[in-house]
Design an enzyme around this catalytic site. Structure first.
Site, PDB file in Angstrom:
ATOM      1  N   ASN A  22      55.841 -56.347 129.895  1.00  0.00           N
ATOM      2  CA  ASN A  22      55.333 -55.251 129.053  1.00  0.00           C
ATOM      3  C   ASN A  22      54.373 -55.778 127.987  1.00  0.00           C
ATOM      4  O   ASN A  22      53.361 -55.142 127.693  1.00  0.00           O
ATOM      5  CB  ASN A  22      56.497 -54.490 128.410  1.00  0.00           C
ATOM      6  CG  ASN A  22      57.104 -53.492 129.371  1.00  0.00           C
ATOM      7  OD1 ASN A  22      56.522 -52.445 129.644  1.00  0.00           O
ATOM      8  ND2 ASN A  22      58.264 -53.835 129.913  1.00  0.00           N
ATOM      9  N   GLN A  59      59.271 -50.739 136.413  1.00  0.00           N
ATOM     10  CA  GLN A  59      58.389 -51.563 135.575  1.00  0.00           C
ATOM     11  C   GLN A  59      56.922 -51.186 135.748  1.00  0.00           C
ATOM     12  O   GLN A  59      56.158 -51.225 134.782  1.00  0.00           O
ATOM     13  CB  GLN A  59      58.616 -53.043 135.863  1.00  0.00           C
ATOM     14  CG  GLN A  59      59.884 -53.551 135.156  1.00  0.00           C
ATOM     15  CD  GLN A  59      59.704 -54.910 134.519  1.00  0.00           C
ATOM     16  OE1 GLN A  59      59.011 -55.759 135.067  1.00  0.00           O
ATOM     17  NE2 GLN A  59      60.328 -55.125 133.374  1.00  0.00           N
ATOM     18  N   LEU A  78      72.122 -46.894 119.275  1.00  0.00           N
ATOM     19  CA  LEU A  78      71.604 -47.752 120.344  1.00  0.00           C
ATOM     20  C   LEU A  78      70.983 -46.906 121.457  1.00  0.00           C
ATOM     21  O   LEU A  78      71.658 -46.029 122.017  1.00  0.00           O
ATOM     22  CB  LEU A  78      72.736 -48.618 120.927  1.00  0.00           C
ATOM     23  CG  LEU A  78      72.340 -49.509 122.109  1.00  0.00           C
ATOM     24  CD1 LEU A  78      71.391 -50.626 121.697  1.00  0.00           C
ATOM     25  CD2 LEU A  78      73.577 -50.071 122.792  1.00  0.00           C
ATOM     26  N   SER A 125      61.871 -44.709 129.549  1.00  0.00           N
ATOM     27  CA  SER A 125      61.650 -43.883 128.359  1.00  0.00           C
ATOM     28  C   SER A 125      61.144 -44.767 127.226  1.00  0.00           C
ATOM     29  O   SER A 125      61.591 -45.911 127.083  1.00  0.00           O
ATOM     30  CB  SER A 125      62.966 -43.257 127.882  1.00  0.00           C
ATOM     31  OG  SER A 125      63.645 -42.594 128.919  1.00  0.00           O
ATOM     32  N   HIS A 147      62.964 -48.351 127.315  1.00  0.00           N
ATOM     33  CA  HIS A 147      64.284 -48.492 127.934  1.00  0.00           C
ATOM     34  C   HIS A 147      64.180 -48.079 129.399  1.00  0.00           C
ATOM     35  O   HIS A 147      63.590 -47.044 129.718  1.00  0.00           O
ATOM     36  CB  HIS A 147      65.309 -47.623 127.209  1.00  0.00           C
ATOM     37  CG  HIS A 147      66.687 -47.784 127.748  1.00  0.00           C
ATOM     38  ND1 HIS A 147      67.449 -48.904 127.494  1.00  0.00           N
ATOM     39  CD2 HIS A 147      67.433 -47.002 128.570  1.00  0.00           C
ATOM     40  CE1 HIS A 147      68.601 -48.791 128.126  1.00  0.00           C
ATOM     41  NE2 HIS A 147      68.623 -47.657 128.785  1.00  0.00           N
ATOM     42  N   GLN A 175      55.795 -48.292 136.076  1.00  0.00           N
ATOM     43  CA  GLN A 175      55.599 -47.143 135.179  1.00  0.00           C
ATOM     44  C   GLN A 175      55.611 -47.587 133.719  1.00  0.00           C
ATOM     45  O   GLN A 175      54.838 -47.092 132.902  1.00  0.00           O
ATOM     46  CB  GLN A 175      56.705 -46.097 135.410  1.00  0.00           C
ATOM     47  CG  GLN A 175      56.742 -45.544 136.814  1.00  0.00           C
ATOM     48  CD  GLN A 175      55.431 -44.880 137.195  1.00  0.00           C
ATOM     49  OE1 GLN A 175      54.935 -44.029 136.476  1.00  0.00           O
ATOM     50  NE2 GLN A 175      54.857 -45.291 138.309  1.00  0.00           N
ATOM     51  N   GLU A 176      56.496 -48.525 133.413  1.00  0.00           N
ATOM     52  CA  GLU A 176      56.557 -49.031 132.032  1.00  0.00           C
ATOM     53  C   GLU A 176      55.196 -49.557 131.602  1.00  0.00           C
ATOM     54  O   GLU A 176      54.748 -49.329 130.477  1.00  0.00           O
ATOM     55  CB  GLU A 176      57.587 -50.157 131.913  1.00  0.00           C
ATOM     56  CG  GLU A 176      59.014 -49.697 132.118  1.00  0.00           C
ATOM     57  CD  GLU A 176      60.031 -50.804 131.883  1.00  0.00           C
ATOM     58  OE1 GLU A 176      59.638 -51.963 131.615  1.00  0.00           O
ATOM     59  OE2 GLU A 176      61.231 -50.516 131.963  1.00  0.00           O
ATOM     60  N   THR A 201      66.105 -45.763 116.249  1.00  0.00           N
ATOM     61  CA  THR A 201      66.965 -45.311 115.156  1.00  0.00           C
ATOM     62  C   THR A 201      68.266 -46.097 115.233  1.00  0.00           C
ATOM     63  O   THR A 201      68.432 -46.959 116.113  1.00  0.00           O
ATOM     64  CB  THR A 201      67.272 -43.801 115.266  1.00  0.00           C
ATOM     65  OG1 THR A 201      67.991 -43.586 116.480  1.00  0.00           O
ATOM     66  CG2 THR A 201      66.006 -42.967 115.267  1.00  0.00           C
ATOM     67  N   ARG A 249      68.467 -57.681 121.994  1.00  0.00           N
ATOM     68  CA  ARG A 249      69.426 -57.845 120.906  1.00  0.00           C
ATOM     69  C   ARG A 249      69.777 -56.484 120.349  1.00  0.00           C
ATOM     70  O   ARG A 249      68.904 -55.615 120.215  1.00  0.00           O
ATOM     71  CB  ARG A 249      68.810 -58.651 119.750  1.00  0.00           C
ATOM     72  CG  ARG A 249      68.442 -60.071 120.076  1.00  0.00           C
ATOM     73  CD  ARG A 249      69.588 -61.024 119.969  1.00  0.00           C
ATOM     74  NE  ARG A 249      70.240 -61.008 118.659  1.00  0.00           N
ATOM     75  CZ  ARG A 249      71.469 -61.474 118.441  1.00  0.00           C
ATOM     76  NH1 ARG A 249      72.183 -61.957 119.440  1.00  0.00           N
ATOM     77  NH2 ARG A 249      72.000 -61.449 117.232  1.00  0.00           N
ATOM     78  N   ILE A 250      71.044 -56.313 120.020  1.00  0.00           N
ATOM     79  CA  ILE A 250      71.437 -55.107 119.281  1.00  0.00           C
ATOM     80  C   ILE A 250      70.976 -55.288 117.841  1.00  0.00           C
ATOM     81  O   ILE A 250      71.126 -56.369 117.257  1.00  0.00           O
ATOM     82  CB  ILE A 250      72.963 -54.902 119.381  1.00  0.00           C
ATOM     83  CG1 ILE A 250      73.310 -54.534 120.831  1.00  0.00           C
ATOM     84  CG2 ILE A 250      73.428 -53.811 118.410  1.00  0.00           C
ATOM     85  CD1 ILE A 250      74.787 -54.412 121.105  1.00  0.00           C
ATOM     86  N   ASN A 285      60.689 -48.703 121.178  1.00  0.00           N
ATOM     87  CA  ASN A 285      61.400 -49.452 122.215  1.00  0.00           C
ATOM     88  C   ASN A 285      61.141 -48.801 123.564  1.00  0.00           C
ATOM     89  O   ASN A 285      60.924 -47.591 123.648  1.00  0.00           O
ATOM     90  CB  ASN A 285      62.909 -49.441 121.943  1.00  0.00           C
ATOM     91  CG  ASN A 285      63.682 -50.283 122.942  1.00  0.00           C
ATOM     92  OD1 ASN A 285      63.257 -51.385 123.303  1.00  0.00           O
ATOM     93  ND2 ASN A 285      64.806 -49.783 123.416  1.00  0.00           N
TER      94      ASN A 285
HETATM   95  C1  GRF Z   1      62.021 -53.774 130.723  1.00  0.00           C
HETATM   96  O1  GRF Z   1      62.532 -53.277 131.911  1.00  0.00           O
HETATM   97  C2  GRF Z   1      62.361 -52.873 129.575  1.00  0.00           C
HETATM   98  O2  GRF Z   1      62.537 -51.553 129.932  1.00  0.00           O
HETATM   99  C3  GRF Z   1      63.659 -53.445 129.083  1.00  0.00           C
HETATM  100  O3  GRF Z   1      63.579 -54.822 129.307  1.00  0.00           O
HETATM  101  C4  GRF Z   1      62.654 -55.097 130.336  1.00  0.00           C
HETATM  102  C5  GRF Z   1      61.667 -56.067 129.806  1.00  0.00           C
HETATM  103  O4  GRF Z   1      60.835 -56.605 130.770  1.00  0.00           O
HETATM  104  N1  GRF Z   1      63.864 -53.074 127.712  1.00  0.00           N
HETATM  105  P1  GRF Z   1      59.620 -57.534 130.359  1.00  0.00           P
HETATM  106  O5  GRF Z   1      60.184 -58.675 129.529  1.00  0.00           O
HETATM  107  O6  GRF Z   1      58.643 -56.704 129.581  1.00  0.00           O
HETATM  108  O7  GRF Z   1      59.070 -58.035 131.643  1.00  0.00           O
END
Ligand code: GRF
Length: 221
Positions: free
Chosen positions: A21, A178, A151, A143, A116, A180-181, A148, A98-99, A114
């Site tokens: 990402n 991914q 979690l 998403s 997810h 789509q991300e 906030t 990390r939380i 973030n």
């Molecule tokens: C992604 O799938 C994201 O949704 C999640 O962790 C993964 C991170 O992948 N939070 P990358 O490190 O960006 O390849």
């Protein structure tokens, strides 16, 4: 009027792993599609591959190993100092595993995003792809939300869905999600940088409209 780079939104990206990402954000920047400065990338894991991506892209990197700290709050306080050195207008969590302490979250409220890997509110937490498969879902996705204190519970800005096919396993599903991300994260960060997206009274506002429900990527295409 000329605009110097210092007028741009300064972004700090937090990672823990492969950083695909992050790479999508770097690629958008390189194509001139991100009117922002990727100021620094910070990892809590020294071995995170994303650190190499950042270095190759000429972005300052920092490592703060959580294992060196006695507890969550002392780590988070130090991390805030490291982040704030860069004076970011936006903190982007990109696979940051990390939380977060409430104190950390409150410090960046309205300027921390973030991503997810599920269609929230479904499957908060880990192993989202496997859980979607085991539930017999036909649709899965990802998403992006403002962070906030709950979690994976902050107000969702946008979602992108993928179809679950009969032969999908967790790995193939993760690849689809991914893809789509990597489309929606640069898009949302761009909106924030352009001043089109903000958090007001705990609700996302996009182009002056309160988002009562998340934008669906399919609505935009
Ligand atoms: C992604 O799938 C994201 O949704 C999640 O962790 C993964 C991170 O992948 N939070 P990358 O490190 O960006 O390849």
């Amino acid at each position: 009027m000329t605009t110097s780079s210092s007028d741009k939104l300064r972004i700090v990206v937090l990672i823990s792993g492969s950083g695909t990402n992050l790479q999508a954000l770097i690629d958008a920047r390189d194509k001139g599609e991100l009117p922002a400065e990727l100021t620094a990338v910070i990892s809590n894991r020294p071995e995170a591959v994303g650190l190499q991506r950042a270095a190759q892209a000429g972005i300052e990197t920092d490592v703060l190993d959580h294992k060196q700290f006695p507890d969550r709050i002392s780590f988070d306080r130090q991390l805030m100092q490291v982040i704030d050195k860069h004076q970011p207008g936006l903190v982007v969590l990109a696979g940051y595993m990390r939380i977060l302490s409430d104190e950390f979250v409150r410090h960046y409220t309205g300027r921390m995003l973030n991503i997810h890997p599920s269609l929230l509110p479904k499957y908060k937490g880990l192993n989202t792809h496997q859980r979607a498969l085991e539930s017999g879902d036909r649709i899965h996705g990802c998403s992006i939300h403002f962070v906030t204190e709950t979690l994976d519970g902050g107000p969702v800005i946008i979602q992108a869905g993928v179809t679950i096919d009969a032969d999908d396993d967790a790995a193939s599903l993760a690849r689809k999600v991914q893809q789509q991300e990597h489309i929606i994260y640069p898009m949302v960060v761009r909106w924030f940088a352009e001043g089109r997206l903000s958090l007001q009274n705990d609700q996302p506002v996009f182009d002056q409209q309160v988002l009562e429900s998340p934008i669906q990527l399919s609505e935009l295409s």
